[in-house]
Design a protein around this motif. Structure first.
Motif, PDB file in Angstrom:
ATOM      1  N   SER A 132       1.178  -1.511  -0.299  1.00  0.00           N
ATOM      2  CA  SER A 132       0.071   0.249  -0.083  1.00  0.00           C
ATOM      3  C   SER A 132       0.826   1.233   0.524  1.00  0.00           C
ATOM      4  CB  SER A 132      -1.032  -0.055   1.263  1.00  0.00           C
ATOM      5  OG  SER A 132       0.080   0.349   2.486  1.00  0.00           O
ATOM      6  N   TYR A 133       2.515   0.886  -0.163  1.00  0.00           N
ATOM      7  CA  TYR A 133       3.068   2.391   0.320  1.00  0.00           C
ATOM      8  C   TYR A 133       3.225   3.295  -1.421  1.00  0.00           C
ATOM      9  CZ  TYR A 133       6.915   5.443   0.487  1.00  0.00           C
ATOM     10  OH  TYR A 133       8.479   6.344   0.486  1.00  0.00           O
ATOM     11  N   PRO A 134       2.991   4.596  -1.163  1.00  0.00           N
ATOM     12  CA  PRO A 134       2.978   5.174   0.330  1.00  0.00           C
ATOM     13  C   PRO A 134       1.242   5.715  -0.052  1.00  0.00           C
ATOM     14  CG  PRO A 134       3.325   6.478  -1.814  1.00  0.00           C
ATOM     15  CD  PRO A 134       3.388   5.593  -2.184  1.00  0.00           C
ATOM     16  N   PHE A 135       0.495   5.315  -0.988  1.00  0.00           N
ATOM     17  CA  PHE A 135      -0.726   6.460  -0.575  1.00  0.00           C
ATOM     18  C   PHE A 135      -1.652   5.147   0.994  1.00  0.00           C
ATOM     19  CE2 PHE A 135       0.810   6.361  -4.933  1.00  0.00           C
ATOM     20  CZ  PHE A 135       0.166   7.489  -5.028  1.00  0.00           C
ATOM     21  N   ALA A 136      -1.298   4.540   1.295  1.00  0.00           N
ATOM     22  CA  ALA A 136      -1.633   4.119   3.058  1.00  0.00           C
ATOM     23  C   ALA A 136      -0.854   4.429   3.933  1.00  0.00           C
ATOM     24  CB  ALA A 136      -2.586   2.834   2.418  1.00  0.00           C
ATOM     25  N   THR A 137       0.262   4.485   4.085  1.00  0.00           N
ATOM     26  CA  THR A 137       1.387   4.579   5.009  1.00  0.00           C
ATOM     27  C   THR A 137       1.319   5.528   5.494  1.00  0.00           C
ATOM     28  OG1 THR A 137       2.721   3.807   3.008  1.00  0.00           O
ATOM     29  CG2 THR A 137       3.095   4.551   4.823  1.00  0.00           C
ATOM     30  N   GLU A 138       1.028   5.578   7.011  1.00  0.00           N
ATOM     31  CA  GLU A 138       0.865   6.390   7.858  1.00  0.00           C
ATOM     32  C   GLU A 138       1.295   7.065   7.870  1.00  0.00           C
ATOM     33  OE1 GLU A 138      -1.444   5.627  12.802  1.00  0.00           O
ATOM     34  OE2 GLU A 138      -1.817   3.958  11.380  1.00  0.00           O
ATOM     35  N   ASP A 139       2.899   7.123   8.156  1.00  0.00           N
ATOM     36  CA  ASP A 139       3.497   8.347   8.682  1.00  0.00           C
ATOM     37  C   ASP A 139       3.213   8.799   7.446  1.00  0.00           C
ATOM     38  OD1 ASP A 139       5.074   5.768   7.965  1.00  0.00           O
ATOM     39  OD2 ASP A 139       7.078   6.777   7.909  1.00  0.00           O
ATOM     40  N   GLU A 140       2.976   8.093   6.776  1.00  0.00           N
ATOM     41  CA  GLU A 140       2.836   9.812   5.431  1.00  0.00           C
ATOM     42  C   GLU A 140       1.682  10.359   4.784  1.00  0.00           C
ATOM     43  OE1 GLU A 140       5.756  10.381   3.936  1.00  0.00           O
ATOM     44  OE2 GLU A 140       6.758   8.190   3.488  1.00  0.00           O
ATOM     45  N   GLN A 141       1.013   9.397   5.749  1.00  0.00           N
ATOM     46  CA  GLN A 141      -0.368  10.123   4.979  1.00  0.00           C
ATOM     47  C   GLN A 141      -1.205  11.001   6.232  1.00  0.00           C
ATOM     48  OE1 GLN A 141      -0.942  10.866   2.037  1.00  0.00           O
ATOM     49  NE2 GLN A 141       0.621   8.792   0.998  1.00  0.00           N
ATOM     50  N   ARG A 142      -0.456  11.384   7.601  1.00  0.00           N
ATOM     51  CA  ARG A 142      -1.322  11.187   8.531  1.00  0.00           C
ATOM     52  C   ARG A 142      -2.430  12.785   8.223  1.00  0.00           C
ATOM     53  NH1 ARG A 142       2.200  10.429  11.946  1.00  0.00           N
ATOM     54  NH2 ARG A 142       1.389   8.711  12.635  1.00  0.00           N
ATOM     55  N   ASP A 143      -1.296  13.831   7.441  1.00  0.00           N
ATOM     56  CA  ASP A 143      -2.081  14.914   7.273  1.00  0.00           C
ATOM     57  C   ASP A 143      -3.527  15.181   6.197  1.00  0.00           C
ATOM     58  OD1 ASP A 143      -0.560  15.997   9.452  1.00  0.00           O
ATOM     59  OD2 ASP A 143       1.249  16.791   7.687  1.00  0.00           O
ATOM     60  N   ALA A 144      -3.456  14.295   5.170  1.00  0.00           N
ATOM     61  CA  ALA A 144      -4.259  13.478   4.083  1.00  0.00           C
ATOM     62  C   ALA A 144      -5.237  13.591   5.071  1.00  0.00           C
ATOM     63  CB  ALA A 144      -3.967  12.869   3.078  1.00  0.00           C
ATOM     64  N   ILE A 145      -5.236  12.322   6.082  1.00  0.00           N
ATOM     65  CA  ILE A 145      -6.239  11.620   6.406  1.00  0.00           C
ATOM     66  C   ILE A 145      -6.740  12.381   7.570  1.00  0.00           C
ATOM     67  CG2 ILE A 145      -6.695   9.813   8.355  1.00  0.00           C
ATOM     68  CD1 ILE A 145      -4.624   8.089   7.091  1.00  0.00           C
ATOM     69  N   ASN A 146      -6.130  13.389   8.030  1.00  0.00           N
ATOM     70  CA  ASN A 146      -6.917  14.597   9.214  1.00  0.00           C
ATOM     71  C   ASN A 146      -7.498  15.215   7.899  1.00  0.00           C
ATOM     72  OD1 ASN A 146      -5.736  13.044  10.794  1.00  0.00           O
ATOM     73  ND2 ASN A 146      -3.707  14.294  11.593  1.00  0.00           N
ATOM     74  N   SER A 147      -6.911  15.883   7.637  1.00  0.00           N
ATOM     75  CA  SER A 147      -7.271  16.508   6.586  1.00  0.00           C
ATOM     76  C   SER A 147      -9.224  16.615   6.111  1.00  0.00           C
ATOM     77  CB  SER A 147      -6.428  17.708   6.068  1.00  0.00           C
ATOM     78  OG  SER A 147      -6.355  16.930   4.711  1.00  0.00           O
ATOM     79  N   TYR A 148      -9.014  15.578   5.618  1.00  0.00           N
ATOM     80  CA  TYR A 148     -10.184  15.294   4.567  1.00  0.00           C
ATOM     81  C   TYR A 148     -11.319  15.189   5.199  1.00  0.00           C
ATOM     82  CZ  TYR A 148     -12.795  13.008   0.958  1.00  0.00           C
ATOM     83  OH  TYR A 148     -13.472  12.136  -0.309  1.00  0.00           O
ATOM     84  N   ASP A 149     -12.161  15.604   4.216  1.00  0.00           N
ATOM     85  CA  ASP A 149     -13.683  16.164   4.597  1.00  0.00           C
ATOM     86  C   ASP A 149     -14.726  14.769   3.851  1.00  0.00           C
ATOM     87  OD1 ASP A 149     -13.438  17.508   2.149  1.00  0.00           O
ATOM     88  OD2 ASP A 149     -13.872  19.598   3.212  1.00  0.00           O
ATOM     89  N   GLY A 150     -14.388  14.468   3.659  1.00  0.00           N
ATOM     90  CA  GLY A 150     -15.577  14.018   2.446  1.00  0.00           C
ATOM     91  C   GLY A 150     -15.824  14.365   1.171  1.00  0.00           C
ATOM     92  N   LYS A 151     -15.049  15.125   0.224  1.00  0.00           N
ATOM     93  CA  LYS A 151     -15.360  15.978  -0.574  1.00  0.00           C
ATOM     94  C   LYS A 151     -14.490  15.702  -1.334  1.00  0.00           C
ATOM     95  CE  LYS A 151     -18.720  19.769   1.402  1.00  0.00           C
ATOM     96  NZ  LYS A 151     -17.682  20.020   2.807  1.00  0.00           N
ATOM     97  N   GLY A 152     -14.664  15.686  -2.629  1.00  0.00           N
ATOM     98  CA  GLY A 152     -14.328  15.346  -3.985  1.00  0.00           C
ATOM     99  C   GLY A 152     -12.744  14.293  -3.134  1.00  0.00           C
ATOM    100  N   ILE A 153     -11.310  14.481  -4.151  1.00  0.00           N
ATOM    101  CA  ILE A 153     -10.206  13.443  -4.261  1.00  0.00           C
ATOM    102  C   ILE A 153      -9.363  13.657  -2.960  1.00  0.00           C
ATOM    103  CG2 ILE A 153      -8.800  12.165  -5.605  1.00  0.00           C
ATOM    104  CD1 ILE A 153     -11.526  12.105  -6.276  1.00  0.00           C
TER     105      ILE A 153
END
Ligand code: SF4
Ligand code: SF4
Length: 209
Positions: A132-153
Protein backbone atom coordinates in the motif's frame (compact mmCIF):
# COMPACT_ATOMS: atom_id res chain seq x y z
CA UNK A 1 -22.26 -14.25 3.83
CA UNK A 2 -20.49 -12.43 6.71
CA UNK A 3 -17.04 -11.13 5.81
CA UNK A 4 -14.62 -10.38 8.63
CA UNK A 5 -11.85 -7.78 8.66
CA UNK A 6 -9.05 -10.31 8.06
CA UNK A 7 -10.87 -11.65 4.99
CA UNK A 8 -11.23 -8.11 3.62
CA UNK A 9 -7.53 -7.50 4.24
CA UNK A 10 -6.54 -10.72 2.46
CA UNK A 11 -8.87 -9.95 -0.45
CA UNK A 12 -7.31 -6.49 -0.66
CA UNK A 13 -3.84 -8.00 -0.81
CA UNK A 14 -4.89 -10.43 -3.54
CA UNK A 15 -6.44 -7.53 -5.41
CA UNK A 16 -3.32 -5.37 -5.16
CA UNK A 17 -1.31 -8.31 -6.49
CA UNK A 18 -3.43 -8.18 -9.61
CA UNK A 19 -6.55 -10.23 -8.89
CA UNK A 20 -9.11 -7.67 -9.97
CA UNK A 21 -12.08 -9.86 -9.02
CA UNK A 22 -10.97 -9.69 -5.39
CA UNK A 23 -10.23 -5.99 -5.66
CA UNK A 24 -13.67 -5.25 -7.08
CA UNK A 25 -15.31 -7.37 -4.34
CA UNK A 26 -13.59 -5.20 -1.75
CA UNK A 27 -14.91 -2.07 -3.47
CA UNK A 28 -18.42 -3.63 -3.56
CA UNK A 29 -18.18 -4.31 0.17
CA UNK A 30 -16.87 -0.85 1.07
CA UNK A 31 -19.41 0.93 -1.12
CA UNK A 32 -22.13 -0.15 1.31
CA UNK A 33 -20.48 2.17 3.84
CA UNK A 34 -19.24 4.70 1.28
CA UNK A 35 -21.05 7.66 2.86
CA UNK A 36 -18.74 7.49 5.85
CA UNK A 37 -15.83 9.91 5.29
CA UNK A 38 -13.17 7.46 6.43
CA UNK A 39 -14.49 4.68 4.16
CA UNK A 40 -14.60 7.05 1.20
CA UNK A 41 -11.03 8.09 1.97
CA UNK A 42 -10.01 4.43 2.15
CA UNK A 43 -11.65 3.63 -1.18
CA UNK A 44 -9.83 6.44 -2.99
CA UNK A 45 -6.63 5.29 -1.32
CA UNK A 46 -7.21 1.75 -2.60
CA UNK A 47 -7.68 3.00 -6.16
CA UNK A 48 -4.34 4.84 -5.97
CA UNK A 49 -2.77 1.70 -4.48
CA UNK A 50 -3.98 -0.51 -7.32
CA UNK A 51 -2.82 2.05 -9.86
CA UNK A 52 0.67 1.72 -8.36
CA UNK A 53 0.65 -2.07 -7.96
CA UNK A 54 -1.18 -3.25 -11.04
CA UNK A 55 -1.87 -0.69 -13.71
CA UNK A 56 1.07 1.69 -14.02
CA UNK A 57 4.53 0.27 -14.63
CA UNK A 58 6.78 1.90 -12.03
CA UNK A 59 9.65 -0.57 -12.23
CA UNK A 60 11.99 1.96 -13.92
CA UNK A 61 11.42 4.56 -11.19
CA UNK A 62 11.90 1.98 -8.42
CA UNK A 63 15.08 0.63 -9.96
CA UNK A 64 16.50 4.15 -10.31
CA UNK A 65 15.50 4.95 -6.73
CA UNK A 66 17.11 1.81 -5.40
CA UNK A 67 14.27 1.00 -3.00
CA UNK A 68 14.42 3.90 -0.53
CA UNK A 69 11.02 2.98 0.92
CA UNK A 70 12.59 -0.27 2.17
CA UNK A 71 15.48 1.63 3.78
CA UNK A 72 14.01 4.79 5.32
CA UNK A 73 11.27 5.25 7.87
CA UNK A 74 9.59 3.67 10.86
CA UNK A 75 9.46 -0.13 11.10
CA UNK A 76 7.02 -1.74 8.68
CA UNK A 77 3.98 -3.19 10.49
CA UNK A 78 3.27 -6.84 9.71
CA UNK A 79 -0.24 -7.72 10.88
CA UNK A 80 -1.60 -11.09 11.90
CA UNK A 81 -3.11 -11.76 8.45
CA UNK A 82 0.27 -10.91 6.84
CA UNK A 83 2.08 -13.16 9.26
CA UNK A 84 -0.20 -16.11 8.49
CA UNK A 85 0.79 -15.85 4.82
CA UNK A 86 4.49 -15.40 5.58
CA UNK A 87 4.54 -18.27 8.06
CA UNK A 88 3.76 -20.69 5.24
CA UNK A 89 6.32 -19.21 2.82
CA UNK A 90 9.40 -18.28 4.83
CA UNK A 91 12.04 -20.39 6.51
CA UNK A 92 12.37 -20.27 10.30
CA UNK A 93 15.53 -18.24 9.78
CA UNK A 94 13.69 -15.61 7.73
CA UNK A 95 10.75 -15.51 10.14
CA UNK A 96 13.20 -14.44 12.83
CA UNK A 97 13.65 -11.16 10.89
CA UNK A 98 10.16 -10.21 12.10
CA UNK A 99 10.05 -8.70 15.59
CA UNK A 100 7.00 -9.83 17.51
CA UNK A 101 5.04 -7.12 19.32
CA UNK A 102 2.03 -9.31 20.10
CA UNK A 103 0.15 -12.16 18.40
CA UNK A 104 -1.38 -9.72 15.91
CA UNK A 105 1.54 -7.41 15.19
CA UNK A 106 5.14 -7.90 14.11
CA UNK A 107 7.65 -5.31 12.89
CA UNK A 108 10.16 -5.28 10.08
CA UNK A 109 12.89 -2.75 10.78
CA UNK A 110 14.23 -0.64 7.95
CA UNK A 111 16.58 -1.03 6.20
CA UNK A 112 14.62 -4.20 5.59
CA UNK A 113 16.53 -7.45 5.62
CA UNK A 114 14.39 -8.79 2.76
CA UNK A 115 15.64 -6.15 0.35
CA UNK A 116 18.03 -7.52 -2.29
CA UNK A 117 19.47 -4.66 -4.34
CA UNK A 118 16.46 -2.50 -5.20
CA UNK A 119 14.13 -5.49 -5.25
CA UNK A 120 12.01 -7.13 -2.55
CA UNK A 121 13.01 -10.80 -2.17
CA UNK A 122 9.52 -11.62 -0.81
CA UNK A 123 7.66 -9.52 -3.41
CA UNK A 124 4.96 -12.15 -4.05
CA UNK A 125 3.89 -12.27 -0.41
CA UNK A 126 5.14 -9.03 1.08
CA UNK A 127 3.07 -7.38 3.84
CA UNK A 128 0.09 -5.14 3.14
CA UNK A 129 2.02 -2.09 4.41
CA UNK A 130 4.51 -2.59 1.56
CA UNK A 131 1.81 -3.15 -1.06
CA UNK A 132 0.00 0.00 0.00
CA UNK A 133 3.05 2.29 0.03
CA UNK A 134 2.89 5.31 -0.07
CA UNK A 135 -0.84 5.91 -0.45
CA UNK A 136 -1.87 4.27 2.81
CA UNK A 137 1.29 4.60 4.83
CA UNK A 138 0.23 6.20 8.07
CA UNK A 139 3.34 8.31 8.66
CA UNK A 140 3.09 9.68 5.09
CA UNK A 141 -0.67 10.18 5.05
CA UNK A 142 -1.48 11.46 8.53
CA UNK A 143 -2.15 15.03 7.32
CA UNK A 144 -4.17 13.82 4.33
CA UNK A 145 -6.38 11.68 6.59
CA UNK A 146 -6.86 14.42 9.16
CA UNK A 147 -7.71 17.10 6.60
CA UNK A 148 -10.09 15.01 4.45
CA UNK A 149 -13.68 16.19 4.83
CA UNK A 150 -15.35 13.68 2.51
CA UNK A 151 -15.54 16.12 -0.42
CA UNK A 152 -13.57 15.41 -3.57
CA UNK A 153 -10.41 13.36 -3.72
CA UNK A 154 -7.96 13.22 -0.77
CA UNK A 155 -4.66 15.02 -1.33
CA UNK A 156 -2.33 12.03 -0.85
CA UNK A 157 1.22 12.90 0.15
CA UNK A 158 4.15 11.34 -1.64
CA UNK A 159 7.73 11.71 -0.36
CA UNK A 160 9.96 13.74 -2.67
CA UNK A 161 12.28 10.76 -3.25
CA UNK A 162 9.46 8.43 -4.34
CA UNK A 163 9.42 9.11 -8.08
CA UNK A 164 7.13 6.13 -8.65
CA UNK A 165 4.51 7.51 -6.27
CA UNK A 166 4.91 10.97 -7.85
CA UNK A 167 4.31 9.52 -11.30
CA UNK A 168 1.25 7.58 -10.17
CA UNK A 169 -0.17 10.67 -8.45
CA UNK A 170 0.44 12.76 -11.58
CA UNK A 171 -1.34 10.21 -13.81
CA UNK A 172 -4.23 9.85 -11.35
CA UNK A 173 -4.61 13.63 -11.12
CA UNK A 174 -4.86 13.78 -14.92
CA UNK A 175 -7.59 11.11 -14.92
CA UNK A 176 -9.41 12.95 -12.11
CA UNK A 177 -9.26 16.23 -14.05
CA UNK A 178 -10.57 14.57 -17.21
CA UNK A 179 -13.42 12.89 -15.34
CA UNK A 180 -14.30 16.05 -13.39
CA UNK A 181 -14.56 17.97 -16.67
CA UNK A 182 -16.74 15.26 -18.17
CA UNK A 183 -19.02 14.66 -15.16
CA UNK A 184 -19.15 18.19 -13.77
CA UNK A 185 -18.12 16.82 -10.35
CA UNK A 186 -15.24 14.77 -8.92
CA UNK A 187 -15.45 11.06 -9.77
CA UNK A 188 -16.50 8.54 -7.13
CA UNK A 189 -13.87 5.93 -6.22
CA UNK A 190 -15.64 3.41 -8.48
CA UNK A 191 -15.73 5.84 -11.42
CA UNK A 192 -12.05 6.59 -10.91
CA UNK A 193 -11.22 2.88 -10.76
CA UNK A 194 -13.25 2.09 -13.89
CA UNK A 195 -11.54 4.86 -15.85
CA UNK A 196 -8.10 3.78 -14.64
CA UNK A 197 -8.85 0.21 -15.65
CA UNK A 198 -10.18 1.21 -19.05
CA UNK A 199 -6.99 3.19 -19.78
CA UNK A 200 -4.35 0.89 -18.28
CA UNK A 201 -5.66 -2.67 -18.09
CA UNK A 202 -3.26 -5.24 -19.45
CA UNK A 203 -3.59 -8.84 -18.37
CA UNK A 204 -0.15 -9.21 -16.90
CA UNK A 205 1.82 -9.49 -13.67
CA UNK A 206 1.92 -6.73 -11.09
CA UNK A 207 4.43 -3.99 -11.81
CA UNK A 208 5.92 -2.70 -8.56
CA UNK A 209 9.07 -3.78 -6.81
S1 SF4 B 1 8.04 2.90 -4.35
FE1 SF4 B 1 9.06 4.91 -4.35
S2 SF4 B 1 10.51 4.91 -2.65
FE2 SF4 B 1 9.93 2.75 -3.10
S3 SF4 B 1 11.48 2.00 -4.54
FE3 SF4 B 1 9.79 2.80 -5.77
S4 SF4 B 1 10.35 4.96 -6.19
FE4 SF4 B 1 11.62 4.25 -4.48
S1 SF4 C 1 9.21 -6.64 2.82
FE1 SF4 C 1 9.99 -6.13 0.80
S2 SF4 C 1 8.81 -4.32 0.15
FE2 SF4 C 1 8.57 -4.56 2.38
S3 SF4 C 1 10.16 -3.25 3.29
FE3 SF4 C 1 11.00 -5.34 3.09
S4 SF4 C 1 12.09 -5.38 1.12
FE4 SF4 C 1 10.71 -3.60 1.14
Amino acid sequence: MEINVDQINLMTKKGLRGDLKNFESVLDFLEKYGNATIVKYGMYSLVFQIAMNKFIDISKECEECGGKCCQIGYPVPVYGFDYEELRNKLSMEDLKKLEKVDSNLFLLRRPCKFQKGWYCSIHKFKPYACLSYPFATEDEQRDAINSYDGKGIPDFKVPEYCKAGMRVKHIMNQIITDLTNKLGRPPTPRELYNELKSRYYKNEETTSK
